[in-house]
Design a protein around this motif. Sequence first.
Motif, PDB file in Angstrom:
ATOM      1  N   ARG A   7       0.825  -1.207   0.000  1.00 57.10           N
ATOM      2  CA  ARG A   7       0.000   0.000   0.000  1.00 57.10           C
ATOM      3  C   ARG A   7       0.861   1.260   0.000  1.00 57.10           C
ATOM      4  N   CYS A   8       1.859   1.314   0.885  1.00 62.45           N
ATOM      5  CA  CYS A   8       2.623   2.562   0.943  1.00 62.45           C
ATOM      6  C   CYS A   8       3.537   2.716  -0.277  1.00 62.45           C
ATOM      7  N   GLU A   9       4.052   1.611  -0.826  1.00 60.14           N
ATOM      8  CA  GLU A   9       4.832   1.717  -2.055  1.00 60.14           C
ATOM      9  C   GLU A   9       3.956   2.211  -3.213  1.00 60.14           C
ATOM     10  N   THR A  10       2.741   1.678  -3.282  1.00 60.30           N
ATOM     11  CA  THR A  10       1.838   2.055  -4.369  1.00 60.30           C
ATOM     12  C   THR A  10       1.438   3.518  -4.281  1.00 60.30           C
ATOM     13  N   LEU A  11       1.040   3.956  -3.104  1.00 58.29           N
ATOM     14  CA  LEU A  11       0.603   5.342  -2.968  1.00 58.29           C
ATOM     15  C   LEU A  11       1.757   6.313  -3.160  1.00 58.29           C
ATOM     16  N   HIS A  12       2.953   5.921  -2.716  1.00 56.84           N
ATOM     17  CA  HIS A  12       4.105   6.786  -2.973  1.00 56.84           C
ATOM     18  C   HIS A  12       4.351   6.919  -4.471  1.00 56.84           C
ATOM     19  N   ALA A  13       4.239   5.805  -5.193  1.00 53.72           N
ATOM     20  CA  ALA A  13       4.433   5.860  -6.646  1.00 53.72           C
ATOM     21  C   ALA A  13       3.393   6.760  -7.303  1.00 53.72           C
ATOM     22  N   TYR A  14       2.141   6.696  -6.842  1.00 51.67           N
ATOM     23  CA  TYR A  14       1.112   7.590  -7.375  1.00 51.67           C
ATOM     24  C   TYR A  14       1.514   9.055  -7.146  1.00 51.67           C
ATOM     25  N   LEU A  15       2.057   9.347  -5.967  1.00 50.25           N
ATOM     26  CA  LEU A  15       2.461  10.717  -5.655  1.00 50.25           C
ATOM     27  C   LEU A  15       3.613  11.167  -6.551  1.00 50.25           C
ATOM     28  N   VAL A  16       4.539  10.260  -6.823  1.00 47.42           N
ATOM     29  CA  VAL A  16       5.650  10.585  -7.717  1.00 47.42           C
ATOM     30  C   VAL A  16       5.127  10.898  -9.115  1.00 47.42           C
ATOM     31  N   VAL A  17       4.204  10.090  -9.599  1.00 50.06           N
ATOM     32  CA  VAL A  17       3.617  10.343 -10.917  1.00 50.06           C
ATOM     33  C   VAL A  17       3.005  11.736 -10.972  1.00 50.06           C
ATOM     34  N   ALA A  18       2.278  12.102  -9.908  1.00 51.18           N
ATOM     35  CA  ALA A  18       1.593  13.397  -9.892  1.00 51.18           C
ATOM     36  C   ALA A  18       2.572  14.562  -9.773  1.00 51.18           C
ATOM     37  N   HIS A  19       3.430  14.518  -8.752  1.00 53.88           N
ATOM     38  CA  HIS A  19       4.287  15.669  -8.474  1.00 53.88           C
ATOM     39  C   HIS A  19       5.494  15.771  -9.399  1.00 53.88           C
ATOM     40  N   GLN A  20       5.965  14.641  -9.932  1.00 53.57           N
ATOM     41  CA  GLN A  20       7.073  14.694 -10.879  1.00 53.57           C
ATOM     42  C   GLN A  20       6.565  14.718 -12.320  1.00 53.57           C
ATOM     43  N   GLU A  21       5.242  14.750 -12.468  1.00 53.62           N
ATOM     44  CA  GLU A  21       4.580  14.927 -13.762  1.00 53.62           C
ATOM     45  C   GLU A  21       5.000  13.863 -14.780  1.00 53.62           C
ATOM     46  N   LEU A  22       5.013  12.608 -14.339  1.00 51.86           N
ATOM     47  CA  LEU A  22       5.395  11.514 -15.228  1.00 51.86           C
ATOM     48  C   LEU A  22       4.291  11.215 -16.232  1.00 51.86           C
ATOM     49  N   ALA A  23       4.700  10.879 -17.452  1.00 49.85           N
ATOM     50  CA  ALA A  23       3.763  10.508 -18.513  1.00 49.85           C
ATOM     51  C   ALA A  23       4.361   9.354 -19.310  1.00 49.85           C
ATOM     52  N   ASP A  24       3.535   8.705 -20.122  1.00 47.51           N
ATOM     53  CA  ASP A  24       4.009   7.517 -20.825  1.00 47.51           C
ATOM     54  C   ASP A  24       5.046   7.822 -21.894  1.00 47.51           C
ATOM     55  N   ASP A  25       5.169   9.082 -22.309  1.00 44.62           N
ATOM     56  CA  ASP A  25       6.190   9.418 -23.290  1.00 44.62           C
ATOM     57  C   ASP A  25       7.471   9.950 -22.659  1.00 44.62           C
ATOM     58  N   ASP A  26       7.590   9.827 -21.336  1.00 41.59           N
ATOM     59  CA  ASP A  26       8.819  10.210 -20.654  1.00 41.59           C
ATOM     60  C   ASP A  26       9.904   9.161 -20.855  1.00 41.59           C
ATOM     61  N   THR A  27      11.148   9.629 -20.866  1.00 37.67           N
ATOM     62  CA  THR A  27      12.320   8.757 -20.821  1.00 37.67           C
ATOM     63  C   THR A  27      13.111   9.131 -19.586  1.00 37.67           C
ATOM     64  N   TYR A  28      13.249   8.160 -18.686  1.00 37.74           N
ATOM     65  CA  TYR A  28      13.883   8.405 -17.385  1.00 37.74           C
ATOM     66  C   TYR A  28      15.294   7.841 -17.367  1.00 37.74           C
ATOM     67  N   LEU A  29      16.276   8.682 -17.004  1.00 40.78           N
ATOM     68  CA  LEU A  29      17.668   8.258 -16.914  1.00 40.78           C
ATOM     69  C   LEU A  29      18.004   7.920 -15.463  1.00 40.78           C
ATOM     70  N   TRP A  30      18.517   6.691 -15.257  1.00 42.53           N
ATOM     71  CA  TRP A  30      18.796   6.194 -13.909  1.00 42.53           C
ATOM     72  C   TRP A  30      20.157   6.678 -13.403  1.00 42.53           C
ATOM     73  N   THR A  31      20.217   7.931 -12.963  1.00 43.35           N
ATOM     74  CA  THR A  31      21.402   8.436 -12.273  1.00 43.35           C
ATOM     75  C   THR A  31      21.279   8.247 -10.769  1.00 43.35           C
ATOM     76  N   LEU A  32      20.092   7.975 -10.287  1.00 42.40           N
ATOM     77  CA  LEU A  32      19.821   7.737  -8.866  1.00 42.40           C
ATOM     78  C   LEU A  32      19.843   6.232  -8.620  1.00 42.40           C
ATOM     79  N   PRO A  33      20.508   5.753  -7.558  1.00 42.43           N
ATOM     80  CA  PRO A  33      20.550   4.307  -7.319  1.00 42.43           C
ATOM     81  C   PRO A  33      19.159   3.697  -7.167  1.00 42.43           C
ATOM     82  N   MET A  34      18.935   2.594  -7.870  1.00 43.68           N
ATOM     83  CA  MET A  34      17.657   1.893  -7.746  1.00 43.68           C
ATOM     84  C   MET A  34      17.432   1.379  -6.324  1.00 43.68           C
ATOM     85  N   PHE A  35      18.519   1.101  -5.606  1.00 42.67           N
ATOM     86  CA  PHE A  35      18.331   0.567  -4.258  1.00 42.67           C
ATOM     87  C   PHE A  35      17.782   1.604  -3.305  1.00 42.67           C
ATOM     88  N   HIS A  36      17.979   2.881  -3.586  1.00 48.67           N
ATOM     89  CA  HIS A  36      17.691   3.927  -2.610  1.00 48.67           C
ATOM     90  C   HIS A  36      16.186   4.134  -2.477  1.00 48.67           C
TER      91      HIS A  36
END
Length: 537
Positions: free
Chosen positions: A186-215
């Motif tokens: 639940r908390c992982e899912t809702l956090h992801a929803y918040l990231v989508v909203a506040h970071q304005e993610l869309a399906d045509d975005d290309t995300y570069l992984w400069t941030l560690p996936m583990f973090h």
Amino acid sequence: MHKPLLVTEFLDRARTHYGDDEAVVATSGERFTYDELGERADRFAAALQERGIEKGDRVAILDPNTHYHLEAAYGIMQIGAVHTPLNYRLTPDDFEYILSDAGVDAIYADYDFAERIEAIRDEVPTETFITNDVDAVEGNWEAFDDVLESAGTEYDRPEMDEDEIITINYTSGTTGDPKGVCRTHRCETLHAYLVVAHQELADDDTYLWTLPMFHANGWGHIFAVTGIGAKHVCARGVDAGDIFEAVRDENVSYMCGAPTVLNMLVDYYDEYEPETTGDSPVRLATAGSAPPEATIRTVEEEFGWYLKHVYGATETGPLITTSDARRHFEAGSDDRFRIKKRQGLAYLGTEIRVVDEDGTDVPRDDETLGEVVVRGNQIMEKYWNKPEATEEAFSDRIEGYYHTGDLATIDENGMIAIQDRKKDIIISGGENISSIELEDALFDHPEVSDVAVIPSPSDEWGETPKAFVVPASGDPDEPGVTTDELLEFTKENLAGYKAVRRTEFVEQLPTTATGKIQKYELRQEEWEGEERMVGQG
């Protein structure tokens, strides 16, 4: 209607709607569609079940942002096992503690880091060891791709509940042993929803992984980017030239970077003047200490990128605030830099308070200091096997809020500005001095490339500010500026009692894998032999 919130639905959705679309650009140059990513995750899930891994078992990942991490993570979670990502900067002793503390049953480790696991494998409960290049690893390891090929795609997905633990993210352990931060579906899912909203993610975005996936699961981006159907561009490390090249060649539209990463990019840009965008405008999220205004100005006005300053901790999702409050500044105005340096407003569904020692809200005067406490659906469930630490984290000053340990002010709009960690505040002659404020002042000096300020022992004042400075020249022996000159520079910009009176020039500062400066290492060295630090919190 109540529908359980499960992290498995992010990849399920991407496969349903974007199966033929490119999902991942691997560090090797290979490219995978969402159907291909999904099949590889299925095969990893099947392989784990063949090896006896069941729902609730912990499976660790030690990997530097490759496609293997994404495949393994979703494979783990699809069988209800607990995704336990590891910080690749840790030592074998750290890994021994974490693998034993979490009772990890299986691990996938990248070939660059597997030797650190091999060194302690006889001391941990882990029985399954998988790597992506067995020829580069000593010991008895299984090859990831061979494991997938032999496993097939059939596995049993168990019934799961949104309140069950699905990830454990270990903190850096700067004060005592690392703590396992338990997060539910639940908390992982809702956090992801918040990231989508506040970071304005869309399906045509290309995300570069400069941030560690583990973090904290890469700030939730292994979920958010996947679920929205955007594209992942993987990167094994942070190299300024490679970042600019990826932005241009892959049309990167979004990425993250700590202030130290931004400094690296600015230095590279000043020397080489690379192209800074491809066909897409670029958004960049930064966190940690506020970047200097000069850095933000360069990123926005010279790179042409849009910067968002966010804030949080492993325990909080991690993201809980954003400076991206465009109704509080005019686009293109210099006033935006003042706002963007703040940690900002609470995310949707998140309650941020700044409270004094008694748990009372401090005035919204942007002057009175208090501790940041938070409530929200993205906050951790508990620390793994640490009920006392969990109780303290949620009840120190005020009941029912996670206590961040960060000291901040809050303005009339409810925007917070972090002034220091409780343990980093400098108490000199009874006066509180913000190390962040001092660092910000020193960053404005042209001969300062990077800086960290800590309390230093003083017979007269108890403690006094000391700056560890990376000179712009890159040579600590020829820094181009003296301690006295930096003292006068800070006196010109701050109250006299706040001036930095001690300086040590260094080649580099100790940092975490996310680029955050590890001040505790500097403090430990500076205070060796002293009974205690006055301002230790």
